[in-house]
Design a protein around this motif. Structure first.
Motif: not given
Length: 1477
Positions: A926, A938, A959, A961-962
């Motif tokens: 990712a 990303c 980040n 993922d978040r």
């Protein structure tokens, strides 16, 4: 032991004890008023009244009739300048100096006294004669006069304060200069406990704790030569503080503290020679008086005290103890080494002695020296090392002296000549790594020479049977040929004639000195006019002249690489012709290659005339690396029109060459060239100019019996390829030259190649030459490092015969071959590599398919089989997972696997290419990061970047993922393999928020951030400083005030800080000017107003109370106080007894008391430029009729009322704009004629000195430099327009200025820091283009169409004109030869040539931008300063006429002149047109 022997032993012992200490003060030469001395006036910089000498003194080779004694520890043969011009500088000095202790000495505080006198006392002269006899055995010296100067208890200059008081460190020393009609010697005496300080602080050290060591030695000062002035030789006795301390601890006379030097000779003298006495005779000659009471020993004369009465001579026959006739051993150590005992110490260094004895000789001397306790020698200090100190005036000054002989206490010989275009071998110290040896550089020697190693380098020497300088050797006696080209422009009358590389051939019969020269394709009228210029061919006559005894021809000295500069001046017409002949070595046929360039004027000679030249003699003077001569010749022109006419010309010439500086010099100092026959003619039908000359070379003025020998009279019958060897009377022998055979009357060339006599080695072939041969390497070989052995050429490395595509090169002895790469094979032509179809040999498994590729192949198992293609087995139901998109993407960049191993990506992986990262399942990770740039972002499942996620290097990555998480979410989920080294990781608090203070763990920087983690401006601090306080609120930074801008610009002028001596204003906390301002360098203080302007009447000099800036200023009385210039002049007039002589120096002051910008010695032409403080401007000193072009730095006063500083535009049309001190004038043009009736003042500028000026035709603005205000300004040509200051900081002496209309930029030169700068036309974007390799830059122009910049540098020693691009690239010297003071510069837009006017050569010349096509437009200007070109005319300002002169380019004639009503120097000039041309 007998009583007599015991007495001798006791005397020797007492003498030993006496000698281990320095000379006592009571035993130096008598001094003081009771001895008849005069006393020098107390002070810091005093000079004695002139000491008139009854008999001339020879210092070096020059005669002087007067001496001066100065406070600062020196005796001079010339009146001294101010001490700041020499006291803090090293040797050499500009004036003659004898320096027993040159330092900044001060007797004004009651410290000590300085005594001096001229004496003829027999007792004292006797004492000097004995010292000379001891130090220079074998010489004959009977002094007739001596000058004694004594410095008793003198102190160093110090700034005395109430706290310190006068210094108690006092020095006593003495100098004695004695001379007779031929020689001069100097004694320096330093009594025991006589030296307590060894250096002084410079007065302008600006509170920096530095101390300059005193200088001890001799300097000849500047001397005049034919074409220029040069620095004369000098000799240093000391080099550092330890060698200064040794002055009273050791000596070179056998007595510690007593030093003796030979300093001059009437006939020939190169440099100072120290005495070389290390031991006294068996029975000492000089003892203390107490040792004499015992009477004389039996058989011995009564012993004399030091300085006692002895016969007034230094003849050896008067020596009572001569050590069995042998010279004394070398002196005790006094520096780098000593003269070997065999060295004839009293003579100047002869050319046939080595410059430095071989190291084994020095070691032998050291081994022979007794230990320290031995009575007859002084021990060598442990710190003594072998050193050579080069000239300290700039590495740009070329040395005429090679490695100097060894001398006492760091002493060294240096003889310096600065001459244009002299390419000397120079050198300084060496070590074992840098030493040039035969093993490393033998290839520089001729194949007919031997290489010899010396202590500091190597030299080449021609073998027997050959002659030359070792680098180039020719066979003895063989005829020689010269080939070359002749180029240049010669003006006959007023007609210029170009010579475009016409051929020159010369044939020289070496055996009798005949030289025949022919120049072909010489057109009329220059062919007739060049007939008297026999010096063109005389060069070859000198090179290969017939040698009489004790002489040698030029080729033995110069070899085949040299440059000859000659100038021929014809009378009565004063035409001048420059001849430059450059020898470029021997060609493949062993012929000398010489290119000749002619430039200048010659008298017209009628066609058909003949020229007769009488025999003549010419004296050549030989120096290391240069030969000079001057002569005057007569020639007679016989023509039908004018009959017989006799004219003369004067010839000045110097020949510069590479001199071996390591080995012995075997040449004389002067030789005489006798030209017995000169024949010249011009063959009109063939356009050939011929010279035939017969030359002999001999010692000067010698009368030799060889005059009657046939070998020297040319009446022998030897072959032209034979040598005539003189015998007794009329007897002689003929001997075939080297490389020839026969009876001498008939000689034939020896073919060394056929006879097997060649020196050629393996892989070389011999080529026969007349009298010699040469070796050339076979194909595929080249000469190795030694220049003689043939070694293989690696064609693969050198790129010769490169192989084609898909092949690589394999080197072979003498050749190479090409080999196809793996997977390729040769085509049927045997050279081209084509793909090899490996599948034809069925390399794969039977259950596999073979696929051919370029340079390789692939094997792939068939369906239901698995394996690598070489081995295939049936599938077992567990097929291998196919590669994912990410893996295929990654492997395509990194290279995948093939049956034959990894297959490289064609061309390799591109540097910095991004390679995606895949996880264990082969999917894109990712978070992707670029390994080279540091960017991170990303991606989605397809590897595509997600918008808004990319982060910069050294910032926290997103980040993935978040993406919206806080600091704790960011610090963080890094995939395996991260974090990247050096990536910044944010710090989070307990709540997961960004800490206010963030620091980078790798760089050490710290800063404050807001709640989003963004850096707060202005909070970052570097490593090693305190961390920022993140609790403070942000405060907007106050903009800088005018005071702060001025202060900061001066403090950041250069990387080293502010300009030395520049005034830096002081600002208060609010950035405003402090009311009291003080100059940190000069110590002056004054009050200023709110604008920083000085309040009149408040300035106070250093050492006085500071002004009270709260009180109103007191206006000084109308009568101004004396200036520095006036006070100095008055003190010197008083010093000269009120009657200064014409040769004395007096400062020249203007009516306002300021220093005139040009200063001269009396009424002589010895002049230089000074700044506003009277300091000499480096590089401006001259001894020419043409004085240096000095620009004033103080504006002249302006009479009130003052005009308004606004513009009064000129009439419509084209006008010349010129700078004249405090105004800019406008001079309209009527066509090309100057309309003086409509001339006007464009702009009145009170207090300015306008120098450089240019015009922007696009915006119709005039730009100028102001030397007094140190500013650059502009104004629009509109009524009432006022000046606008563009740049007012960081300028010292802005002169030339150029405007680039196309690029909207301006360029200027600053002649004090010697740099060129540029800026935009509004003053922004300022930058320095050049600040090196310039001495006196003046004029600057720009060719906007090509973006090329040109400027002049009128450095007296090496003037030049340079060019570069406007951005400072491609810098190149355009002109360096034949120029003197190139003041003015302009661009001829019609011919695309750069043109300059020279105040030194008096010529206006032009040249193409590539350096070709140089031509003289006019050769009799006065004193041009600035110039502009317009409508085929040159307009230049002239300092002789104080006006503007117009000159036509096409006719080369003056066409107009404008002289303003106000007579003063005019500076810059430019053209203001109605539209851009």
């Amino acid at each position: 032991m007998s009583m007599g022997k015991l007495m001798i032993f006791l005397l020797q012992l007492s003498w030993t004890v006496h000698l281990v200490t320095a000379i006592q003060r009571k035993y130096i030469f008598p001094y003081g008023t009771l001895s008849g001395d005069l006393t020098l006036q107390k002070g810091d910089d005093e000079t004695s009244k002139v000491l008139a000498l009854k008999r001339p003194l020879y210092f070096y080779e020059s005669q002087f009739n007067e001496l001066y004694v100065a406070t600062n520890g020196i005796i001079s043969a010339q009146d001294l300048p101010m001490e700041k011009q020499y006291v803090d500088d090293g040797f050499p000095t500009d004036f003659p100096v004898i320096a027993p202790f040159l330092a900044d000495i001060d007797t004004s505080q009651g410290n000590g006294a300085i005594y001096y006198r001229v004496t003829e006392s027999p007792t004292l002269l006797n004492r000097v004669a004995q010292e000379v006899h001891r130090g220079f055995p074998g010489g004959h010296f009977t002094p007739t006069h001596a000058v004694i100067a004594t410095w008793e208890n003198v102190a160093a200059y110090e700034e005395v304060t109430r706290a310190t008081g006068p210094s108690d460190r006092l020095n006593t020393f003495q100098a004695v200069v004695a001379y007779d009609e031929n020689d001069s010697y100097a004694l320096f005496l330093y009594p025991e406990d006589g030296l307590h300080f060894f250096g002084t602080r410079p007065k302008e050290s600006y509170n920096v704790e530095i101390e300059l060591p005193a200088r001890v030695g001799f300097s000849r000062g500047e001397v005049s030569f034919i074409f220029s002035r040069m620095e004369g030789p000098y000799y240093s006795v000391t080099s550092n503080e330890q060698s200064l301390k040794n002055l009273y601890q050791v000596g070179n006379t056998g007595v510690p503290g007593v030093w003796l030097f030979h300093i001059g000779n009437r006939y020939s003298f190169e440099n100072v020679v120290p005495a070389a006495v290390g031991a006294s005779p068996t029975i000492p000659e000089f003892l203390q008086p107490s040792h004499l009471d015992h009477g004389a020993l039996p058989g011995q004369s009564r012993l004399q005290p030091y300085g006692g009465d002895l016969p007034l001579t230094s003849d050896p026959q008067y020596r009572e103890h001569d050590n069995h006739g042998k010279p004394p051993p070398a002196s005790g150590p006094s520096g780098p080494g000593e003269y070997p005992a065999k060295y004839p110490a009293r003579e100047p260094e002869p050319r046939n002695q080595p410059h430095q004895p071989p190291l084994e000789d020095v070691k032998q001397q050291q081994q022979l020296q007794p230990q320290a306790q031995a009575p007859q020698v002084v021990p060598r200090p442990e710190h003594t090392v072998l050193e050579v100190f080069p000239n300290n005036r700039g590495e740009s000054s070329p040395h005429m002296e090679s490695d100097p002989p060894l001398a006492p206490h760091g002493g060294h010989f240096v003889s310096v000549v600065e001459e244009e275009d002299v390419d000397f071998d120079t050198g300084g110290g060496f070590n074992t790594e840098t030493k040039e040896t035969c093993a490393r550089f033998q290839q520089q020697c001729s194949q007919n020479a031997d290489c010899t190693d010396y202590s500091s380098g190597f030299c080449c020497h021609c073998r027997s049977g050959f002659y030359g300088n070792g680098r180039h050797c020719l066979p003895d006696g063989a005829p020689h040929r010269v080939n070359g080209k002749v180029s240049g422009t010669v003006i006959v009358g007023s007609t210029p004639v170009d010579l475009n590389s016409v051929d020159l051939h010369a044939y020289i019969v070496v055996s009798d000195g005949r030289a025949y020269t022919a120049i072909s394709e010489v057109p009329e009228p220059v062919g007739w006019a060049l007939m008297p210029v026999a010096p063109i061919g005389e060069l070859f006559g000198w090179l290969f002249a017939l040698e009489l005894p004790n002489s040698q021809a030029g080729f033995k000295i110069t070899g085949a690489e040299f440059t000859r500069h000659a100038e021929v001046t014809f009378y009565p017409g004063n035409q001048r012709l420059s001849i430059v002949q450059t020898a470029q070595g021997l060609d493949s046929e062993n012929h000398l290659s010489v290119d000749t360039r002619l430039h200048g004027d010659v008298p017209f000679i009628a066609p058909g005339a003949t020229v007769q030249m009488e025999p003549y003699k010419e004296t050549y003077q030989y120096y290391p690396s240069v030969v000079r001569s001057t002569s005057v010749r007569e020639f007679t022109v016989v023509s039908a029109e004018r009959g017989s006419e006799t004219f003369t010309f004067q010839l000045h010439q110097n020949i510069t060459y590479h001199d071996c500086r390591y080995g012995p010099r075997a040449g004389p100092e002067t030789l005489q060239l006798t030209t017995e026959r000169v024949f010249v003619m011009y063959v009109k039908d063939e356009n050939i100019l011929r010279y035939a000359i017969t030359n002999k070379i001999s010692p000067v003025g010698g009368q030799f019996k060889f005059k009657v020998n046939p070998c020297y009279s040319g009446t022998h019958d030897c072959d032209t390829t034979a040598q005539c060897l003189p015998g007794e009377g009329q007897q002689y022998q003929c001997q075939c030259a080297t490389g020839y055979m026969g009876d001498g009357r008939n000689c034939y060339d020896v073919d060394e190649c056929v006879e097997g006599l060649s020196l050629c080695g393996a892989h070389a072939q011999c080529v026969n030459l007349p009298g010699s041969h040469r070796c050339q390497c076979q194909s595929g070989y080249k000469f190795g490092f030694d220049g003689r052995t043939c070694i293989d050429v690696d064609e693969c490395v050198e790129g010769i015969g490169l192989c084609g595509a898909n092949a690589h090169c394999v080197n072979l002895p003498g050749s190479h071959r090409c080999q196809c790469q793996s997977g390729y094979e040769f085509d049927i032509d045997g050279r081209t590599c084509i793909d090899l179809d490996e599948c034809r040999s069925q390399p794969c498994h039977p259950q596999a398919t073979c696929s051919n590729t370029l340079g390789s192949f692939q094997c792939q198992c068939q369906y239901d089989f698995q394996g690598d293609g070489f081995q295939c087995v049936p599938s077992n139901g567990h097929p291998e997972r196919p590669k994912t998109q990410c893996e295929q993407h990654r492997d395509s960049l990194q290279g995948g696997l093939s049956p034959r191993g990894p297959r490289p990506v064609p061309g390799g992986l591109a540097p910095g290419a991004f390679v995606p990262q895949c996880d264990e399942q082969g999917q894109y990770r990712a978070l992707q990061c670029h390994g080279s740039t540091g960017h991170c972002w990303c991606v989605d499942s397809r590897g595509q970047e997600r918008a808004g996620t990319r982060t910069l290097p050294r910032t926290p990555p997103t980040n993935c993922d978040r993406p919206g998480e806080t600091c704790s979410d960011t610090a963080y989920h890094i995939p395996e393999g991260y974090p990247i080294p050096g990536v910044f990781v944010p710090e989070c608090d307990e709540q997961g928020q960004y800490r206010a203070l963030q620091c980078h763990g790798s760089t050490g920087h710290c800063w404050c951030v807001d709640s989003r983690g963004q850096e707060r401006a202005g909070t970052r601090k570097g490593p090693g400083t305190s961390q920022p306080n993140c609790d403070e609120k942000d405060h907007p930074e106050r903009p800088k005030t005018h005071c702060e801008h001025q202060r900061d610009s001066l403090q950041t002028t250069s990387p080293e800080g502010n300009v030395d001596g520049a005034f830096v204003p002081q600002c208060d906390e609010q950035g405003q000017y402090r009311a009291l301002q003080c100059h940190g360098a000069t110590g002056h203080c004054w009050c200023v107003d709110s604008r920083g302007q000085e309040r009149a009447g408040t300035r106070k000099p250093p050492g006085t109370s500071q002004p009270n800036c709260d009180e109103p200023a007191v206006v000084p009385p109308t009568q101004r106080p004396e200036t520095v210039c006036e006070r100095w002049r008055a003190s010197l007039v008083d010093h000269y007894g009120g009657l200064p002589r014409p040769h004395h120096y007096l400062p020249q002051c203007d009516p306002q008391g300021q220093f005139n910008p040009i200063q001269c010695y009396g009424d002589s032409s010895y002049c230089w430029c000074v700044d506003r403080d009277g300091r000499e401007v480096a590089g401006t000193r001259s001894h020419d009729v043409v004085k240096p072009a000095c620009v004033p730095t103080v504006a002249p006063p302006t009479m009130h009322p003052l005009p308004r500083p606004d513009v009064t535009p000129p009439p419509s049309g084209t006008s010349l704009l010129y700078a004249q001190g405090q105004q800019i004038g406008a001079l309209p043009l009527n066509g090309t004629l100057m309309d003086s009736e409509r001339s006007s003042t464009l702009l009145a500028l009170h207090g300015s000195i306008v120098v450089g000026i240019d015009y922007d035709c696009r915006e119709k603005k005039v730009y100028w430099t102001d030397l007094a205000g140190r500013t650059i300004n502009r104004a629009r040509l509109e009524p009432g327009a006022e000046p606008e200051t563009l740049i007012n900081t960081g300028l010292t002496s802005p002169e030339g200025l150029a405007v680039d209309v196309v690029r909207r930029a301006m360029f200027w030169v600053d002649s004090t820091p010697d740099k060129i700068e540029r800026a935009n036309l509004d003053g922004s974007g300022r930058q320095t283009l050049f600040d090196t390799d310039m001495v006196n830059p003046r004029a600057i122009i720009v060719d906007s169409s090509t973006g090329t910049l040109y400027w002049t540098d009128w450095n007296r020693e090496a003037p030049k004109i340079e060019r570069s691009s406007v951005d400072g690239h491609s810098r190149k010297v355009l002109v360096k030869d034949g120029i003197g003071l190139p003041n003015a510069l302009t661009f001829d837009t019609a011919t695309r040539q750069v043109c300059w006017a020279d105040a030194g050569t008096k010529r206006l010349e032009c040249i193409a931008s590539d350096g070709t096509g140089r031509r003289v437009i006019h050769s009799n200007l006065n004193y041009p300063f600035s110039m502009v070109f317009y409508a085929n005319h040159f307009y230049f300002t002239d300092w002789r006429r104080d006006g503007v002169i117009a000159l036509s380019r096409d006719s080369s004639q003056f066409t107009d002149e404008y002289l303003p009503d106000q007579r003063s120097h005019l500076y810059g000039v430019t053209i203001a047109t109605t539209h851009c041309l």
